[in-house]
Design a protein around this motif. Structure first.
Motif, PDB file in Angstrom:
ATOM      1  N   UNK A  32       0.693  -1.137  -0.247  1.00 28.03           N
ATOM      2  CA  UNK A  32       0.035   0.199   0.038  1.00 28.03           C
ATOM      3  C   UNK A  32       0.816   1.532   0.064  1.00 28.03           C
ATOM      4  N   UNK A  33       0.158   2.191  -0.449  1.00 22.19           N
ATOM      5  CA  UNK A  33       0.675   3.622  -0.456  1.00 22.19           C
ATOM      6  C   UNK A  33       0.141   4.618   0.851  1.00 22.19           C
ATOM      7  N   UNK A  34       0.804   5.134   1.285  1.00 20.16           N
ATOM      8  CA  UNK A  34      -0.004   5.849   2.441  1.00 20.16           C
ATOM      9  C   UNK A  34      -0.273   7.241   2.077  1.00 20.16           C
ATOM     10  N   UNK A  35      -1.395   7.818   2.192  1.00 18.99           N
ATOM     11  CA  UNK A  35      -1.975   9.028   1.567  1.00 18.99           C
ATOM     12  C   UNK A  35      -2.395  10.024   2.935  1.00 18.99           C
ATOM     13  N   UNK A  36      -1.530  11.139   2.871  1.00 21.03           N
ATOM     14  CA  UNK A  36      -2.038  11.969   4.369  1.00 21.03           C
ATOM     15  C   UNK A  36      -2.251  13.452   3.637  1.00 21.03           C
ATOM     16  N   UNK A  37      -3.504  13.502   3.831  1.00 22.90           N
ATOM     17  CA  UNK A  37      -3.880  15.155   3.263  1.00 22.90           C
ATOM     18  C   UNK A  37      -4.071  16.192   4.471  1.00 22.90           C
ATOM     19  N   UNK A  38      -3.608  17.078   4.448  1.00 25.19           N
ATOM     20  CA  UNK A  38      -3.517  18.216   5.144  1.00 25.19           C
ATOM     21  C   UNK A  38      -3.335  19.599   4.581  1.00 25.19           C
ATOM     22  N   UNK A  39      -4.576  20.514   4.857  1.00 25.69           N
ATOM     23  CA  UNK A  39      -4.445  21.550   4.332  1.00 25.69           C
ATOM     24  C   UNK A  39      -4.306  21.548   2.513  1.00 25.69           C
ATOM     25  N   UNK A  40      -3.501  22.275   2.097  1.00 26.55           N
ATOM     26  CA  UNK A  40      -3.427  21.941   0.782  1.00 26.55           C
ATOM     27  C   UNK A  40      -2.298  21.087   0.052  1.00 26.55           C
ATOM     28  N   UNK A 104     -17.547  10.265 -14.841  1.00 28.70           N
ATOM     29  CA  UNK A 104     -18.174   9.064 -14.603  1.00 28.70           C
ATOM     30  C   UNK A 104     -17.871   7.735 -14.258  1.00 28.70           C
ATOM     31  N   UNK A 105     -16.465   7.982 -14.119  1.00 27.92           N
ATOM     32  CA  UNK A 105     -15.772   6.492 -13.448  1.00 27.92           C
ATOM     33  C   UNK A 105     -15.719   6.630 -11.939  1.00 27.92           C
ATOM     34  N   UNK A 106     -16.113   5.566 -11.437  1.00 27.79           N
ATOM     35  CA  UNK A 106     -15.759   5.445  -9.782  1.00 27.79           C
ATOM     36  C   UNK A 106     -15.254   4.369  -9.599  1.00 27.79           C
ATOM     37  N   UNK A 107     -14.351   4.290  -8.541  1.00 25.41           N
ATOM     38  CA  UNK A 107     -13.692   3.053  -7.990  1.00 25.41           C
ATOM     39  C   UNK A 107     -13.758   3.030  -6.357  1.00 25.41           C
ATOM     40  N   UNK A 108     -13.853   1.759  -5.983  1.00 20.43           N
ATOM     41  CA  UNK A 108     -13.900   1.859  -4.447  1.00 20.43           C
ATOM     42  C   UNK A 108     -12.721   0.710  -4.154  1.00 20.43           C
ATOM     43  N   UNK A 109     -11.697   1.124  -3.495  1.00 21.47           N
ATOM     44  CA  UNK A 109     -10.550   0.323  -2.972  1.00 21.47           C
ATOM     45  C   UNK A 109     -10.652  -0.151  -1.502  1.00 21.47           C
ATOM     46  N   UNK A 110     -10.177  -1.245  -1.281  1.00 18.62           N
ATOM     47  CA  UNK A 110     -10.076  -1.585   0.162  1.00 18.62           C
ATOM     48  C   UNK A 110      -8.903  -1.192   0.734  1.00 18.62           C
ATOM     49  N   UNK A 111      -9.130  -0.592   1.994  1.00 21.35           N
ATOM     50  CA  UNK A 111      -7.920   0.137   2.791  1.00 21.35           C
ATOM     51  C   UNK A 111      -7.328  -0.805   3.880  1.00 21.35           C
ATOM     52  N   UNK A 112      -6.213  -0.574   4.323  1.00 23.61           N
ATOM     53  CA  UNK A 112      -5.668  -0.911   5.531  1.00 23.61           C
ATOM     54  C   UNK A 112      -5.413   0.167   6.675  1.00 23.61           C
ATOM     55  N   UNK A 113      -5.575  -0.287   7.939  1.00 21.18           N
ATOM     56  CA  UNK A 113      -5.245   1.103   8.744  1.00 21.18           C
ATOM     57  C   UNK A 113      -4.048   1.761   8.724  1.00 21.18           C
ATOM     58  N   UNK A 114      -3.951   3.082   8.623  1.00 19.70           N
ATOM     59  CA  UNK A 114      -2.701   3.786   8.477  1.00 19.70           C
ATOM     60  C   UNK A 114      -1.774   3.578   9.774  1.00 19.70           C
ATOM     61  N   UNK A 115      -2.357   3.071  10.841  1.00 18.44           N
ATOM     62  CA  UNK A 115      -1.351   2.780  12.023  1.00 18.44           C
ATOM     63  C   UNK A 115      -0.452   1.374  11.717  1.00 18.44           C
ATOM     64  N   UNK A 116      -1.060   0.654  10.689  1.00 20.52           N
ATOM     65  CA  UNK A 116      -0.088  -0.393  10.289  1.00 20.52           C
ATOM     66  C   UNK A 116       1.165  -0.141   9.507  1.00 20.52           C
ATOM     67  N   UNK A 117       0.719   1.066   8.982  1.00 15.11           N
ATOM     68  CA  UNK A 117       2.041   1.432   7.959  1.00 15.11           C
ATOM     69  C   UNK A 117       3.232   1.609   8.867  1.00 15.11           C
TER      70      UNK A 117
END
Length: 372
Positions: A32-40, A104-117
Protein backbone atom coordinates in the motif's frame (compact mmCIF):
# COMPACT_ATOMS: atom_id res chain seq x y z
CA UNK A 1 -10.30 12.39 4.29
CA UNK A 2 -11.72 14.08 1.22
CA UNK A 3 -9.71 15.78 -1.52
CA UNK A 4 -9.58 16.77 -5.19
CA UNK A 5 -6.46 16.66 -7.30
CA UNK A 6 -5.61 17.03 -10.97
CA UNK A 7 -4.98 13.66 -12.60
CA UNK A 8 -1.55 14.53 -14.09
CA UNK A 9 -0.17 15.75 -10.75
CA UNK A 10 -1.39 12.64 -8.93
CA UNK A 11 -0.09 10.32 -11.65
CA UNK A 12 3.32 12.00 -11.59
CA UNK A 13 3.74 11.51 -7.84
CA UNK A 14 2.26 8.01 -7.82
CA UNK A 15 4.65 7.04 -10.59
CA UNK A 16 7.54 7.92 -8.29
CA UNK A 17 6.36 6.24 -5.11
CA UNK A 18 4.79 3.07 -6.51
CA UNK A 19 8.04 1.95 -8.11
CA UNK A 20 9.46 1.39 -4.61
CA UNK A 21 6.65 -1.07 -3.81
CA UNK A 22 7.47 -4.70 -4.59
CA UNK A 23 4.92 -6.55 -6.74
CA UNK A 24 4.89 -9.49 -4.35
CA UNK A 25 4.70 -8.88 -0.62
CA UNK A 26 4.24 -11.28 2.26
CA UNK A 27 3.32 -8.27 4.44
CA UNK A 28 0.08 -6.78 3.01
CA UNK A 29 0.63 -3.22 4.28
CA UNK A 30 3.85 -2.97 2.22
CA UNK A 31 1.74 -3.25 -0.95
CA UNK A 32 0.00 0.00 0.00
CA UNK A 33 0.80 3.67 -0.37
CA UNK A 34 0.08 5.96 2.57
CA UNK A 35 -1.92 9.06 1.60
CA UNK A 36 -1.96 11.89 4.14
CA UNK A 37 -3.97 15.02 3.32
CA UNK A 38 -3.60 18.21 5.30
CA UNK A 39 -4.44 21.73 4.15
CA UNK A 40 -3.42 22.10 0.53
CA UNK A 41 -0.85 19.27 0.54
CA UNK A 42 -1.05 15.54 0.01
CA UNK A 43 1.91 13.41 1.15
CA UNK A 44 2.35 10.04 -0.55
CA UNK A 45 4.60 7.51 1.22
CA UNK A 46 5.77 4.07 0.09
CA UNK A 47 8.35 1.70 1.53
CA UNK A 48 9.76 -1.81 1.24
CA UNK A 49 11.34 -1.53 4.72
CA UNK A 50 14.77 -0.91 3.16
CA UNK A 51 13.87 2.10 1.03
CA UNK A 52 11.22 4.77 1.66
CA UNK A 53 10.00 7.65 -0.46
CA UNK A 54 7.78 10.55 0.58
CA UNK A 55 6.51 12.99 -2.03
CA UNK A 56 4.26 16.02 -1.51
CA UNK A 57 1.83 17.36 -4.08
CA UNK A 58 -0.65 20.24 -4.07
CA UNK A 59 -4.33 19.31 -3.57
CA UNK A 60 -7.65 20.81 -2.59
CA UNK A 61 -8.37 18.94 0.66
CA UNK A 62 -11.79 19.72 2.11
CA UNK A 63 -11.25 17.18 4.86
CA UNK A 64 -7.87 16.21 6.32
CA UNK A 65 -7.03 12.59 7.03
CA UNK A 66 -4.87 9.62 6.17
CA UNK A 67 -5.43 6.24 4.52
CA UNK A 68 -3.46 3.42 2.88
CA UNK A 69 -4.55 1.89 -0.44
CA UNK A 70 -2.95 -0.63 -2.85
CA UNK A 71 -0.19 1.32 -4.60
CA UNK A 72 -0.07 -0.42 -7.97
CA UNK A 73 -3.85 -0.61 -8.29
CA UNK A 74 -4.28 3.10 -7.54
CA UNK A 75 -1.52 3.94 -10.03
CA UNK A 76 -3.15 1.83 -12.75
CA UNK A 77 -6.53 3.47 -12.13
CA UNK A 78 -5.16 7.00 -12.32
CA UNK A 79 -3.03 6.13 -15.36
CA UNK A 80 -6.13 5.00 -17.27
CA UNK A 81 -8.22 8.05 -16.43
CA UNK A 82 -8.58 10.68 -19.18
CA UNK A 83 -5.99 13.43 -19.32
CA UNK A 84 -7.08 16.60 -17.55
CA UNK A 85 -9.54 14.78 -15.28
CA UNK A 86 -10.17 16.02 -11.75
CA UNK A 87 -9.78 13.10 -9.35
CA UNK A 88 -11.70 12.94 -6.08
CA UNK A 89 -10.59 10.68 -3.24
CA UNK A 90 -12.81 10.11 -0.23
CA UNK A 91 -12.42 7.78 2.73
CA UNK A 92 -15.60 6.08 3.91
CA UNK A 93 -16.94 6.81 7.36
CA UNK A 94 -15.91 3.40 8.70
CA UNK A 95 -12.41 3.72 7.17
CA UNK A 96 -12.79 0.44 5.29
CA UNK A 97 -12.89 1.82 1.74
CA UNK A 98 -11.61 4.71 -0.34
CA UNK A 99 -13.76 5.96 -3.21
CA UNK A 100 -12.07 7.36 -6.30
CA UNK A 101 -14.18 9.43 -8.70
CA UNK A 102 -13.31 11.07 -12.00
CA UNK A 103 -16.08 12.12 -14.38
CA UNK A 104 -18.41 9.12 -14.66
CA UNK A 105 -15.77 6.67 -13.40
CA UNK A 106 -16.02 5.41 -9.86
CA UNK A 107 -13.77 2.96 -8.02
CA UNK A 108 -13.76 1.64 -4.49
CA UNK A 109 -10.52 0.33 -3.01
CA UNK A 110 -10.13 -1.64 0.21
CA UNK A 111 -7.94 0.11 2.76
CA UNK A 112 -5.66 -0.99 5.55
CA UNK A 113 -5.28 0.99 8.79
CA UNK A 114 -2.76 3.81 8.57
CA UNK A 115 -1.52 2.75 12.01
CA UNK A 116 -0.19 -0.48 10.45
CA UNK A 117 1.99 1.42 8.00
CA UNK A 118 5.66 1.22 9.06
CA UNK A 119 7.27 4.38 10.39
CA UNK A 120 9.69 5.80 7.85
CA UNK A 121 11.54 8.23 10.11
CA UNK A 122 15.26 7.93 9.52
CA UNK A 123 16.42 8.88 13.01
CA UNK A 124 19.44 11.10 13.51
CA UNK A 125 21.59 11.63 10.42
CA UNK A 126 24.58 13.64 11.70
CA UNK A 127 26.40 14.25 8.40
CA UNK A 128 24.79 16.72 5.99
CA UNK A 129 26.00 18.32 2.79
CA UNK A 130 24.54 19.69 -0.46
CA UNK A 131 25.08 18.29 -3.96
CA UNK A 132 23.87 19.79 -7.20
CA UNK A 133 21.52 17.53 -9.13
CA UNK A 134 23.96 17.61 -12.05
CA UNK A 135 26.88 16.42 -9.92
CA UNK A 136 24.78 13.66 -8.38
CA UNK A 137 23.63 12.48 -11.82
CA UNK A 138 27.26 12.40 -12.94
CA UNK A 139 28.38 10.32 -9.96
CA UNK A 140 25.58 7.82 -10.50
CA UNK A 141 25.61 7.58 -14.29
CA UNK A 142 29.33 6.98 -14.60
CA UNK A 143 29.49 4.28 -11.93
CA UNK A 144 26.22 2.37 -11.66
CA UNK A 145 26.85 0.17 -14.71
CA UNK A 146 29.67 -1.51 -12.74
CA UNK A 147 27.51 -2.42 -9.71
CA UNK A 148 27.58 -6.17 -9.11
CA UNK A 149 24.36 -8.19 -9.36
CA UNK A 150 25.90 -11.20 -7.60
CA UNK A 151 23.96 -11.45 -4.37
CA UNK A 152 26.60 -13.57 -2.60
CA UNK A 153 28.98 -10.62 -2.67
CA UNK A 154 26.33 -8.29 -1.29
CA UNK A 155 28.89 -5.62 -0.35
CA UNK A 156 29.42 -4.99 -4.09
CA UNK A 157 25.69 -4.51 -4.77
CA UNK A 158 25.84 -0.73 -4.57
CA UNK A 159 27.90 2.43 -4.99
CA UNK A 160 30.59 3.14 -2.41
CA UNK A 161 30.47 6.85 -1.50
CA UNK A 162 33.25 8.32 0.61
CA UNK A 163 35.47 11.35 1.22
CA UNK A 164 39.02 11.04 -0.07
CA UNK A 165 41.99 13.23 0.77
CA UNK A 166 45.60 13.08 -0.31
CA UNK A 167 47.76 16.11 0.38
CA UNK A 168 45.84 19.11 -0.91
CA UNK A 169 43.42 16.97 -2.91
CA UNK A 170 40.04 16.51 -1.28
CA UNK A 171 37.28 14.79 -3.17
CA UNK A 172 33.95 13.03 -2.87
CA UNK A 173 34.34 9.68 -4.58
CA UNK A 174 31.83 7.20 -5.95
CA UNK A 175 33.12 3.71 -6.73
CA UNK A 176 31.43 0.58 -8.08
CA UNK A 177 32.87 -2.79 -9.09
CA UNK A 178 31.66 -6.27 -9.94
CA UNK A 179 35.10 -7.87 -9.85
CA UNK A 180 35.52 -7.66 -13.63
CA UNK A 181 35.43 -3.89 -14.03
CA UNK A 182 35.67 -0.90 -11.74
CA UNK A 183 34.39 2.65 -12.12
CA UNK A 184 35.69 5.50 -9.96
CA UNK A 185 34.38 9.05 -10.29
CA UNK A 186 35.18 12.01 -8.08
CA UNK A 187 34.23 15.63 -7.62
CA UNK A 188 35.40 18.44 -5.33
CA UNK A 189 34.46 17.66 -1.74
CA UNK A 190 31.26 19.53 -0.77
CA UNK A 191 31.25 21.56 2.42
CA UNK A 192 30.05 19.36 5.27
CA UNK A 193 31.21 16.08 3.72
CA UNK A 194 34.72 16.11 5.19
CA UNK A 195 34.07 13.56 7.93
CA UNK A 196 31.43 11.32 6.39
CA UNK A 197 31.85 7.57 6.89
CA UNK A 198 32.36 5.47 3.77
CA UNK A 199 28.90 4.11 2.89
CA UNK A 200 27.53 1.65 0.31
CA UNK A 201 24.27 2.84 -1.28
CA UNK A 202 22.19 -0.17 -2.44
CA UNK A 203 21.49 -0.70 -6.14
CA UNK A 204 17.72 -0.24 -5.79
CA UNK A 205 18.17 3.08 -3.97
CA UNK A 206 20.63 4.23 -6.65
CA UNK A 207 18.18 3.38 -9.45
CA UNK A 208 15.20 5.04 -7.76
CA UNK A 209 17.23 8.14 -6.91
CA UNK A 210 18.45 8.46 -10.49
CA UNK A 211 14.87 8.40 -11.81
CA UNK A 212 13.75 10.98 -9.26
CA UNK A 213 16.50 13.52 -9.94
CA UNK A 214 16.02 13.35 -13.71
CA UNK A 215 13.58 16.25 -13.57
CA UNK A 216 15.29 18.46 -11.00
CA UNK A 217 17.95 21.07 -11.62
CA UNK A 218 18.39 22.40 -8.09
CA UNK A 219 20.35 21.26 -5.07
CA UNK A 220 19.96 17.91 -3.31
CA UNK A 221 20.39 17.86 0.47
CA UNK A 222 22.25 14.68 1.45
CA UNK A 223 22.12 13.46 5.06
CA UNK A 224 23.67 10.24 6.31
CA UNK A 225 24.75 8.13 9.24
CA UNK A 226 26.63 4.83 9.22
CA UNK A 227 23.39 2.93 8.55
CA UNK A 228 21.07 5.24 6.57
CA UNK A 229 21.16 7.92 3.88
CA UNK A 230 18.57 10.51 2.89
CA UNK A 231 18.22 12.64 -0.24
CA UNK A 232 15.85 15.62 -0.10
CA UNK A 233 14.98 17.88 -3.04
CA UNK A 234 11.96 19.68 -4.44
CA UNK A 235 8.97 17.90 -2.82
CA UNK A 236 10.66 14.51 -2.48
CA UNK A 237 12.49 12.74 0.36
CA UNK A 238 14.15 9.39 -0.38
CA UNK A 239 15.58 7.45 2.56
CA UNK A 240 17.47 4.18 2.31
CA UNK A 241 19.23 1.73 4.54
CA UNK A 242 22.89 1.29 3.65
CA UNK A 243 24.56 -2.02 2.88
CA UNK A 244 26.07 -3.36 6.09
CA UNK A 245 29.44 -4.54 4.87
CA UNK A 246 32.97 -3.46 4.04
CA UNK A 247 33.75 -2.31 0.52
CA UNK A 248 37.04 -3.83 -0.68
CA UNK A 249 40.22 -1.77 -0.87
CA UNK A 250 39.74 -0.72 -4.48
CA UNK A 251 43.06 1.17 -4.60
CA UNK A 252 44.85 -2.18 -4.86
CA UNK A 253 43.30 -3.02 -8.24
CA UNK A 254 43.95 0.35 -9.89
CA UNK A 255 47.21 -0.07 -11.83
CA UNK A 256 49.75 2.74 -11.70
CA UNK A 257 52.55 1.36 -13.87
CA UNK A 258 50.77 0.57 -17.15
CA UNK A 259 53.31 1.90 -19.64
CA UNK A 260 51.61 1.25 -23.01
CA UNK A 261 49.36 4.19 -23.88
CA UNK A 262 46.70 4.08 -26.58
CA UNK A 263 44.66 7.13 -27.58
CA UNK A 264 41.63 6.58 -29.78
CA UNK A 265 38.52 8.42 -30.92
CA UNK A 266 35.82 7.26 -28.52
CA UNK A 267 32.95 7.02 -30.99
CA UNK A 268 35.00 5.27 -33.67
CA UNK A 269 36.27 2.78 -31.09
CA UNK A 270 32.84 2.20 -29.59
CA UNK A 271 31.19 1.62 -32.98
CA UNK A 272 33.97 -0.70 -34.13
CA UNK A 273 33.68 -2.81 -30.96
CA UNK A 274 29.92 -2.94 -31.46
CA UNK A 275 30.22 -4.10 -35.07
CA UNK A 276 32.92 -6.72 -34.48
CA UNK A 277 31.18 -8.13 -31.38
CA UNK A 278 28.22 -9.15 -33.56
CA UNK A 279 30.25 -12.26 -34.35
CA UNK A 280 31.43 -13.03 -30.81
CA UNK A 281 29.72 -15.86 -28.96
CA UNK A 282 26.82 -14.95 -26.70
CA UNK A 283 28.55 -16.59 -23.74
CA UNK A 284 32.00 -14.96 -23.84
CA UNK A 285 31.30 -11.77 -25.86
CA UNK A 286 35.06 -11.71 -26.43
CA UNK A 287 36.75 -9.14 -28.66
CA UNK A 288 40.51 -9.16 -29.29
CA UNK A 289 42.50 -5.92 -29.57
CA UNK A 290 45.78 -6.21 -31.49
CA UNK A 291 48.00 -3.16 -31.20
CA UNK A 292 51.07 -2.09 -33.13
CA UNK A 293 52.46 1.33 -33.99
CA UNK A 294 49.60 3.60 -35.08
CA UNK A 295 47.14 0.76 -35.72
CA UNK A 296 44.49 -1.07 -33.70
CA UNK A 297 42.90 -4.22 -35.11
CA UNK A 298 39.73 -5.48 -33.45
CA UNK A 299 38.68 -9.06 -34.11
CA UNK A 300 36.18 -11.65 -32.97
CA UNK A 301 35.83 -15.33 -33.80
CA UNK A 302 33.00 -17.74 -33.18
CA UNK A 303 32.79 -21.42 -34.15
CA UNK A 304 29.10 -20.93 -34.96
CA UNK A 305 29.14 -17.48 -36.58
CA UNK A 306 32.50 -17.02 -38.30
CA UNK A 307 34.92 -14.13 -37.82
CA UNK A 308 35.16 -10.34 -38.07
CA UNK A 309 37.98 -7.78 -38.09
CA UNK A 310 38.14 -4.00 -38.23
CA UNK A 311 41.11 -1.64 -38.24
CA UNK A 312 41.39 1.79 -36.64
CA UNK A 313 44.13 4.37 -36.92
CA UNK A 314 45.17 5.28 -33.38
CA UNK A 315 47.89 7.07 -31.47
CA UNK A 316 50.14 4.29 -30.16
CA UNK A 317 53.90 3.82 -30.28
CA UNK A 318 54.42 1.07 -27.69
CA UNK A 319 55.40 -2.55 -28.19
CA UNK A 320 52.93 -4.77 -30.08
CA UNK A 321 50.35 -6.39 -27.79
CA UNK A 322 47.28 -8.62 -28.12
CA UNK A 323 44.63 -8.43 -25.41
CA UNK A 324 41.03 -9.60 -25.09
CA UNK A 325 38.03 -8.02 -23.38
CA UNK A 326 34.35 -8.65 -22.86
CA UNK A 327 32.80 -6.44 -25.55
CA UNK A 328 29.82 -5.54 -23.37
CA UNK A 329 32.13 -4.15 -20.72
CA UNK A 330 34.06 -2.13 -23.31
CA UNK A 331 30.80 -0.65 -24.64
CA UNK A 332 29.58 0.21 -21.13
CA UNK A 333 32.74 2.19 -20.42
CA UNK A 334 32.84 3.86 -23.84
CA UNK A 335 29.21 4.95 -23.38
CA UNK A 336 30.10 6.81 -20.17
CA UNK A 337 33.03 8.72 -21.67
CA UNK A 338 31.74 12.14 -22.66
CA UNK A 339 34.81 13.54 -24.43
CA UNK A 340 35.87 12.74 -27.98
CA UNK A 341 39.11 11.01 -26.96
CA UNK A 342 39.58 7.82 -24.97
CA UNK A 343 42.87 6.86 -23.34
CA UNK A 344 43.69 3.20 -22.66
CA UNK A 345 46.73 2.29 -20.55
CA UNK A 346 47.97 -1.30 -20.77
CA UNK A 347 50.71 -3.37 -19.13
CA UNK A 348 50.34 -6.83 -20.72
CA UNK A 349 47.66 -9.25 -21.89
CA UNK A 350 46.67 -10.43 -18.39
CA UNK A 351 47.03 -7.32 -16.17
CA UNK A 352 44.21 -4.89 -15.36
CA UNK A 353 43.79 -2.18 -17.99
CA UNK A 354 43.13 1.49 -17.17
CA UNK A 355 40.71 3.58 -19.24
CA UNK A 356 40.17 7.31 -19.04
CA UNK A 357 38.14 10.10 -20.58
CA UNK A 358 40.77 12.43 -22.07
CA UNK A 359 38.46 15.39 -21.43
CA UNK A 360 37.63 14.49 -17.82
CA UNK A 361 40.30 13.61 -15.26
CA UNK A 362 37.65 12.94 -12.61
CA UNK A 363 36.53 9.62 -14.12
CA UNK A 364 38.63 6.46 -14.16
CA UNK A 365 37.77 2.90 -15.24
CA UNK A 366 39.58 -0.41 -14.72
CA UNK A 367 38.84 -3.47 -16.82
CA UNK A 368 40.16 -7.00 -16.39
CA UNK A 369 41.17 -8.68 -19.65
CA UNK A 370 40.01 -12.12 -20.74
CA UNK A 371 41.59 -14.90 -22.73
CA UNK A 372 40.74 -14.96 -26.42
Amino acid sequence: MKLTIERTALLHSLGHVQSVVERRNTIPILSNVLLEAKGDRLALTATDMELAIVEQVAVDASQAGAVTVPAHTLYDIVRKLPEGAQVQLELSGDGQQTTIKAGRSRFQLATLPKEDFPATGSGELPHQFPLSAGDLKGLIDRTKFAISTEETRYYLNGIYLHAFSSGKQKALRAVATDGHRLARVEMPLPEGAENIPGVIIPRKAVNELRKLIEETTGSVAVSLSESRIRFAFDDVILTSKLIDGSFPDYHRVIPNNNDKMLEVDRKAFRDAVDRVSTISSEKSRAVKLSLKSGLLTLSATSAEQGSATEELEVKYDGAPIDIGFNSRYLLDIADEIEGEGMQILLADSVAPTLMRDMADAQALYVLMPMRV
